[in-house]
Design a protein around this motif. Sequence first.
Motif, mmCIF file in Angstrom:
data_model
loop_
_atom_site.group_PDB
_atom_site.id
_atom_site.type_symbol
_atom_site.label_atom_id
_atom_site.label_comp_id
_atom_site.label_asym_id
_atom_site.label_seq_id
_atom_site.Cartn_x
_atom_site.Cartn_y
_atom_site.Cartn_z
ATOM 1 N N ASN A 73 0.804 -1.216 0.000
ATOM 2 C CA ASN A 73 0.000 0.000 0.000
ATOM 3 C C ASN A 73 0.840 1.270 0.000
ATOM 4 N N GLY A 74 2.139 1.141 -0.158
ATOM 5 C CA GLY A 74 3.013 2.300 -0.258
ATOM 6 C C GLY A 74 3.132 3.106 1.019
ATOM 7 N N LEU A 75 3.116 2.436 2.163
ATOM 8 C CA LEU A 75 3.197 3.121 3.458
ATOM 9 C C LEU A 75 4.628 3.086 3.990
ATOM 10 N N ARG A 76 5.047 4.183 4.578
ATOM 11 C CA ARG A 76 6.302 4.169 5.337
ATOM 12 C C ARG A 76 5.974 3.553 6.686
ATOM 13 N N TYR A 77 6.875 2.748 7.204
ATOM 14 C CA TYR A 77 6.588 2.085 8.475
ATOM 15 C C TYR A 77 7.847 1.932 9.307
ATOM 16 N N ASP A 78 7.632 1.835 10.610
ATOM 17 C CA ASP A 78 8.682 1.541 11.581
ATOM 18 C C ASP A 78 8.288 0.270 12.314
ATOM 19 N N VAL A 79 9.230 -0.634 12.471
ATOM 20 C CA VAL A 79 8.988 -1.879 13.201
ATOM 21 C C VAL A 79 9.592 -1.744 14.586
ATOM 22 N N GLU A 80 8.779 -1.987 15.597
ATOM 23 C CA GLU A 80 9.239 -1.940 16.991
ATOM 24 C C GLU A 80 9.235 -3.355 17.543
ATOM 25 N N VAL A 81 10.418 -3.814 17.912
ATOM 26 C CA VAL A 81 10.557 -5.161 18.456
ATOM 27 C C VAL A 81 10.734 -5.038 19.963
ATOM 28 N N ALA A 82 9.915 -5.739 20.713
ATOM 29 C CA ALA A 82 9.990 -5.705 22.177
ATOM 30 C C ALA A 82 11.208 -6.503 22.641
ATOM 31 N N PRO A 83 11.836 -6.075 23.728
ATOM 32 C CA PRO A 83 12.972 -6.844 24.245
ATOM 33 C C PRO A 83 12.516 -8.214 24.742
ATOM 34 N N GLY A 84 13.383 -9.187 24.616
ATOM 35 C CA GLY A 84 13.056 -10.547 25.049
ATOM 36 C C GLY A 84 12.903 -10.634 26.559
ATOM 37 N N GLN A 85 12.022 -11.499 26.987
ATOM 38 C CA GLN A 85 11.810 -11.682 28.413
ATOM 39 C C GLN A 85 12.443 -12.993 28.855
ATOM 40 N N ALA A 86 12.875 -13.031 30.082
ATOM 41 C CA ALA A 86 13.505 -14.229 30.630
ATOM 42 C C ALA A 86 12.470 -15.343 30.779
ATOM 43 N N GLU A 87 12.899 -16.528 30.478
ATOM 44 C CA GLU A 87 12.015 -17.678 30.633
ATOM 45 C C GLU A 87 11.868 -18.017 32.112
ATOM 46 N N ILE A 88 10.692 -18.409 32.508
ATOM 47 C CA ILE A 88 10.423 -18.800 33.897
ATOM 48 C C ILE A 88 10.730 -20.284 34.038
ATOM 49 N N LYS A 89 11.607 -20.602 34.954
ATOM 50 C CA LYS A 89 11.977 -21.990 35.188
ATOM 51 C C LYS A 89 10.936 -22.608 36.117
ATOM 52 N N PRO A 90 10.209 -23.608 35.652
ATOM 53 C CA PRO A 90 9.199 -24.218 36.511
ATOM 54 C C PRO A 90 9.835 -24.974 37.677
ATOM 55 N N LYS A 91 9.257 -24.817 38.857
ATOM 56 C CA LYS A 91 9.738 -25.509 40.044
ATOM 57 C C LYS A 91 8.556 -26.204 40.697
ATOM 58 N N SER A 92 8.850 -27.248 41.382
ATOM 59 C CA SER A 92 7.803 -27.947 42.106
ATOM 60 C C SER A 92 7.762 -27.451 43.556
ATOM 61 N N TYR A 93 6.662 -27.717 44.206
ATOM 62 C CA TYR A 93 6.500 -27.332 45.604
ATOM 63 C C TYR A 93 7.511 -28.057 46.487
ATOM 64 N N ALA A 94 7.895 -29.250 46.093
ATOM 65 C CA ALA A 94 8.840 -30.055 46.881
ATOM 66 C C ALA A 94 10.230 -29.421 46.916
ATOM 67 N N GLU A 95 10.544 -28.536 45.957
ATOM 68 C CA GLU A 95 11.836 -27.846 45.959
ATOM 69 C C GLU A 95 12.046 -27.042 47.237
ATOM 70 N N ASN A 96 10.973 -26.538 47.853
ATOM 71 C CA ASN A 96 11.072 -25.756 49.077
ATOM 72 C C ASN A 96 11.613 -26.580 50.247
ATOM 73 N N PHE A 97 11.444 -27.897 50.200
ATOM 74 C CA PHE A 97 11.821 -28.757 51.322
ATOM 75 C C PHE A 97 12.933 -29.731 50.949
ATOM 76 N N ARG A 98 13.656 -29.452 49.894
ATOM 77 C CA ARG A 98 14.715 -30.321 49.403
ATOM 78 C C ARG A 98 15.854 -30.394 50.419
ATOM 79 N N TYR A 99 16.448 -31.579 50.581
ATOM 80 C CA TYR A 99 17.573 -31.768 51.485
ATOM 81 C C TYR A 99 18.799 -31.064 50.913
ATOM 82 N N GLY A 100 19.532 -30.344 51.746
ATOM 83 C CA GLY A 100 20.741 -29.659 51.322
ATOM 84 C C GLY A 100 20.472 -28.336 50.612
#
Length: 107
Positions: A73-100
């Motif tokens: 369509n003959g439009l001038r345009y600017d592309v805005e790329v959002a910064p990457g976000q950190a991935e969330i590492k899934p943890k289980s509830y049992a991690e709270n009570f892990r030995y050591g």
Amino acid sequence: MSRDRAIARIHSPPRSAMQSGKAKSGGWVLSFAPAEARRLDPLTGWSGSGDTRSQLRLSFATREAAEAYAKANGLRYDVEVAPGQAEIKPKSYAENFRYGRAENWTH
């Protein structure tokens, strides 16, 4: 308004605050920058302008599709790329009570 002055903005909108998952968050939007300043209507007190393109938002599945539309369509345009976000590492509830466990309690 002439086509050569119109500047389109292509971006990927962020998720809403009510959305925790990643579904329906990969789309791209083409919107136009305002071509003229808003002015106050003396009768109603509302602000507005004669620019109807600023109300237009086009949705696309991919960035390439949005760019192809702008080029076709003959439009001038600017592309805005959002910064990457950190991935969330899934943890289980049992991690709270892990030995050591060396980390402090978080609650």
